[in-house]
Design a protein around this motif. Structure first.
Motif, short mmCIF file in Angstrom:
data_model
loop_
_atom_site.label_atom_id
_atom_site.label_comp_id
_atom_site.label_asym_id
_atom_site.label_seq_id
_atom_site.Cartn_x
_atom_site.Cartn_y
_atom_site.Cartn_z
N ARG A 1 0.84 -1.21 0.00
CA ARG A 1 0.00 0.00 0.00
C ARG A 1 0.87 1.25 0.00
N LEU A 2 0.47 2.20 -0.82
CA LEU A 2 1.11 3.50 -0.81
C LEU A 2 0.06 4.46 -0.27
N VAL A 3 0.24 4.92 0.94
CA VAL A 3 -0.83 5.61 1.64
C VAL A 3 -0.51 7.09 1.82
N THR A 4 -1.35 7.94 1.25
CA THR A 4 -1.17 9.37 1.45
C THR A 4 -1.91 9.80 2.72
N VAL A 5 -1.20 10.49 3.57
CA VAL A 5 -1.82 11.04 4.78
C VAL A 5 -1.50 12.53 4.82
N ARG A 6 -2.26 13.25 5.62
CA ARG A 6 -2.09 14.70 5.62
C ARG A 6 -0.74 15.12 6.21
N ASP A 7 -0.41 14.56 7.34
CA ASP A 7 0.81 14.99 8.03
C ASP A 7 1.31 13.87 8.93
N TYR B 1 5.93 -1.03 8.11
CA TYR B 1 5.40 0.30 7.81
C TYR B 1 6.59 1.22 7.64
N MET B 2 6.69 1.88 6.51
CA MET B 2 7.81 2.82 6.33
C MET B 2 7.29 4.25 6.38
N LEU B 3 7.90 5.03 7.25
CA LEU B 3 7.45 6.41 7.45
C LEU B 3 8.12 7.36 6.45
N ASN B 4 7.42 8.43 6.14
CA ASN B 4 8.00 9.54 5.38
C ASN B 4 8.68 9.10 4.08
N VAL B 5 7.93 8.40 3.26
CA VAL B 5 8.51 7.98 1.98
C VAL B 5 8.34 9.14 0.99
N VAL B 6 8.97 10.24 1.34
CA VAL B 6 8.83 11.47 0.56
C VAL B 6 10.20 12.04 0.24
N ASP B 7 10.26 12.82 -0.80
CA ASP B 7 11.50 13.51 -1.13
C ASP B 7 11.84 14.44 0.04
N GLY B 8 13.10 14.46 0.38
CA GLY B 8 13.50 15.26 1.54
C GLY B 8 13.76 14.35 2.73
N ARG C 1 10.77 23.49 10.90
CA ARG C 1 9.56 24.01 10.27
C ARG C 1 8.83 22.89 9.53
N HIS C 2 7.58 23.17 9.20
CA HIS C 2 6.84 22.25 8.37
C HIS C 2 7.15 22.50 6.91
N VAL C 3 7.33 21.44 6.16
CA VAL C 3 7.51 21.64 4.72
C VAL C 3 6.56 20.74 3.97
N TYR C 4 6.16 21.16 2.78
CA TYR C 4 5.29 20.36 1.96
C TYR C 4 6.12 19.35 1.21
N ALA C 5 5.58 18.16 1.07
CA ALA C 5 6.40 17.08 0.55
C ALA C 5 5.71 16.38 -0.61
N ALA C 6 6.52 15.73 -1.41
CA ALA C 6 5.99 14.94 -2.51
C ALA C 6 6.50 13.51 -2.36
N ARG C 7 5.76 12.57 -2.95
CA ARG C 7 6.17 11.17 -2.94
C ARG C 7 7.62 11.04 -3.40
N THR C 8 8.32 10.10 -2.82
CA THR C 8 9.72 9.92 -3.18
C THR C 8 9.92 9.77 -4.69
N ARG C 9 10.98 10.34 -5.19
CA ARG C 9 11.27 10.23 -6.62
C ARG C 9 11.62 8.80 -7.03
N PHE C 10 11.88 7.95 -6.04
CA PHE C 10 12.22 6.56 -6.36
C PHE C 10 10.99 5.72 -6.73
N ILE C 11 9.81 6.30 -6.54
CA ILE C 11 8.60 5.63 -7.01
C ILE C 11 7.91 6.57 -8.00
#
Ligand code: ATP
Ligand code: MG
Length: 688
Positions: A330-336, A564-571, A622-632
């Motif tokens: 599962r690739l799960v988008t959550v707000r924060d 469960y892998m956390l923060n699979v986002v760029d950055g 600070r909070h930053v806006y993130a996008a799905r990791t570039r590896f997917i």
């Protein structure tokens, strides 16, 4: 029908690896097992050792090198299970085995066998002392920080590269200081030798150098009939030198690994070691590859294969499995991160309801602080967990203080330990401490020096207890009790929460009682600190069920039913650090692959749309806006089940700050999983 033997559990290729060189007392020609994740490399290695022992090899002559002490213990257990034989005395990490051998051969290589071992922080402190003596203190000159100096030094040592090359490649912003760094490192090496301390890198460096001394190399070469190394893709040049020093012709050597899982280049590991291993010998080493994965379901394997398939370079091949499943990862988008934590808690509890114990589930993350929000959420739900990687019990200041005191008793020449201890005394500042240490260093007779040293009057009381400890040397483990008694008043003065800290020290004393001597206690603790924050801190008890939290680096070689892998986002993945150089970027991709391939049945990758960064740069946390990791990239999305959580209702508007609360969902959830009442009506989170 013949009764089944352990070999029957293996497939044909695994069996070949186990039986390779059978019957040859010299161990047979060198062997490399190279294959993807979960193909049974570690299992095969364990079977090989067990088989050797069962066929009459002496278990005391088998050297088994693993990546962590935990892995060594696990391997020893596997071997015992297969062969029914007792433990392997020479199973451990390169650093741990190195420390033992150096202690044994100290006299022959110009070391005092009472040498002490510095961890990274102690090493950085010594570096800072030397830097200060050279007048290169950072504040005045903008000279690199102590930790940076240590990293530069460490890379040069472990990679066997000269300083200029290391600076140009990895620390270009420090290149202007080359001459000063050269001087600093020369003095640092000098100081270590004078004080008889070794840092982590020295354990490998001295061992490698020792292997160039002919008769020692012969003695050690003859001591071990077999040398076997797991996770060989994460060794550095020094480790390869040690291995080849032990066995120049490669006979009796087995190494296993997976180039696609090499994730320690930042510590100078090089995948070249494993790729060049076969050709190093004449005739070349035998290579066995494994193709079947026994760990993960086909959909998990498909997704992991696709991620690593985009790597720039790769030797190992895709694996197959017969573990069919309808469930894609599962690739799960959550707000924060708050929702991320809630999702994980919900799923963990649901999985437990369905029969997966907490211990069979793991939450993985790129760096330790990514787990902070989740830890709070777990505590609120009374879900016990153990966290691996990141801050250790031993990093706490008060624990380090007490250990420094013991280390100083062990080796009164250790200035870092001495300095730390002396400056604990009320009335002794850095200048007096340095003077005191100079006095002790100048005299060959410690007792005389202790009696004649000049201590500032206000520090006299604190000093006298310390002098007794240094001069008298009580029995172990009585000594640690005396050390604690001396330290407690200093602790009370320095910390408001002394009571909590005292409890930690009692804990430490209990751990100490399990070791035969001060030296063994210090060595083991420095090299293999208790893995987890709560590992030694009392909660939860080992027999109880608890969730695993781990950095991906610490999860190497392991597997769980649900991951469960956390923060699979760029950055985060890649981390900010990794986005520059291609090589570093590729390492981050492999990290994702390593994380994904830990899962057996159930894999969840979490993509928070915004996350919190801890940033030392301007701007700070600070909070930053993130996008799905570039590896997917989008092309890989069909391999995943895409979800967002919580399922948004049409009436839900934008949220100003902090999480919105769906009370209805909570009330429903309450009956789905054993949540605590406190969470369901947590007014604090309703506030915004
Ligand atoms: P990694 O690359 O992650 O270190 P690995 O290649 O070392 O993985 P192992 O951990 O040895 O793989 O094995 C993965 C799983 O497959 C384990 O649960 C192991 O028990 C199982 N396994 C290995 N070989 C076999 C086999 N022949 N039959 C059944 N199960 C096997
Ligand atoms: Mg393994």
């Amino acid at each position: 029908m013949p009764s089944p033997t352990p070999l029957d559990e293996l497939n044909a290729e695994q069996r070949q690896a186990v039986l390779h060189g059978a019957g040859d007392p010299a161990g047979g020609p060198p062997l490399l097992v190279i294959a993807g994740a979960g193909s049974g490399k570690t299992n095969t290695l364990a079977h090989r050792v067990a088989h050797l022992v069962a066929e009459g090899a002496d278990a005391r002559r088998i050297l088994l090198l693993t990546f962590s002490r935990r892995a060594a213990i696990e391997m020893t257990r596997r071997v015992e299970r297969i062969s029914g034989e007792r433990a392997l005395p020479w199973a451990g990490t390169f650093h741990g085995i190195g420390a033992r051998l150096l202690r044994e051969f100290a006299g022959r290589v110009g070391l005092d066998d009472g040498f002490s071992i510095h961890d990274r922080e102690d090493s950085a402190d010594l570096m800072a002392m030397v830097r200060h003596d050279l007048g290169l203190s950072q504040a005045e000159t903008r000279f690199p920080a102590k930790a940076t100096c240590l990293s530069i030094y460490s890379r040069a040592v472990n990679a066997g590269e000269d300083l200029e090359a290391v600076l140009a490649r990895h620390f270009p912003w420090c290149a202007g200081w080359q001459a000063e760094l050269q001087q600093l490192f020369a003095d640092y090496v000098d100081a270590k030798q004078r004080q008889q301390v070794l840092d982590y890198d020295d354990l490998l460096l001295y061992w490698a150098e020792m292997m160039t001394v002919r008769d020692i190399a012969d003695t050690l070469g003859a001591r071990f009939s077999h040398v076997l190394v797991d996770e060989y893709q994460d060794t550095n040049r020094l480790q390869a030198r040690i291995l080849l020093g032990l066995r120049p012709d490669g006979r009796g050597v087995t190494v296993v690994g997976d180039d696609a899982q090499s994730i320690y280049a930042f510590r100078a590991a090089t995948v070249r070691n494993i790729l060049e291993f076969p050709a190093h010998f004449d005739p070349p080493a035998r290579v066995v590859t494994l193709e079947r994965n026994y760990r993960s379901t086909q959909p998990i394997l498909d997704a992991a294969n696709a991620v690593i398939g985009l790597a720039a370079e790769r030797f190992t091949k895709n694996l197959w499995t017969d573990r069919a499943s309808a469930a894609k990862p599962r690739l799960v988008t959550v707000r924060d991160e708050v929702d991320q934590a809630r999702y994980v808690v919900e799923q963990v509890l649901a999985n437990r309801e369905a029969g997966a114990a907490l211990k069979q589930q793991a939450v993985l993350f790129r760096t330790s602080h990514h787990a902070g929000t989740l830890e709070i959420e777990l505590m609120r739900h009374n879900i016990p967990y153990v966290k691996f990687g990141g801050l250790k019990f031993l990093d706490a200041a008060h624990v380090k203080d007490l250990l420094a005191l013991l280390r100083w008793v062990q080796n009164p020449r250790d200035r870092v330990a001495g300095f730390r201890v002396l400056t604990l005394i009320d009335g002794v500042g850095p200048v007096s401490a340095a003077r005191l240490l100079d006095h002790l260093a100048a005299s060959p007779d410690l007792r005389w020096a202790l009696d004649t040293v000049a201590v500032p009057p206000r520090g006299a009381a604190g000093w006298s207890g310390l002098r007794d400890l240094l001069a008298r040397r009580a029995n172990w483990p009585v000594e640690i009790e005396m050390a604690r008694a001396w330290y407690e008043p200093q602790l009370e003065r320095a910390h408001e929460d002394a009571a909590v800290r005292k409890a930690d020290l009692i804990q430490l004393q209990q751990i100490a009682a399990g070791y035969a001597s001060r030296e063994r206690f210090l060595t083991e603790l420095t090299l293999d600190p208790p893995d987890a924050t709560s590992d030694e801190a009392g909660v939860p008890h080992k027999d109880e069920d608890y969730l695993i939290l781990s950095t991906i680096h610490s999860a190497k070689g392991q597997e769980w039913r649900a991951v469960y892998m956390l923060n699979v986002v760029d950055g985060c993945m890649p981390s900010d650090l990794g986005t520059g150089e291609t090589e570093a970027l590729e390492e981050e991709r492999r990290l994702l692959y390593v994380g994904m391939t830990r899962a057996r049945d159930d894999l969840h990758l979490l993509v928070p749309q915004r996350f919190f960064t801890h940033n030392q740069a301007p701007g700070g946390d600070r909070h930053v806006y993130a996008a799905r990791t570039r590896f997917i990239p989008t092309g890989l999305l069909p391999l995943f089940e895409l979800a967002s959580w919580p399922v948004a209702g049409p009436s839900e508007g934008p949220r100003a700050a902090g999480p919105a609360v769906d009370i209805g969902a909570r009330l429903r959830r309450r009956w789905q999983a054993p949540h605590s009442v406190q969470d369901d009506f947590d007014l604090a989170s309703l506030g915004d």
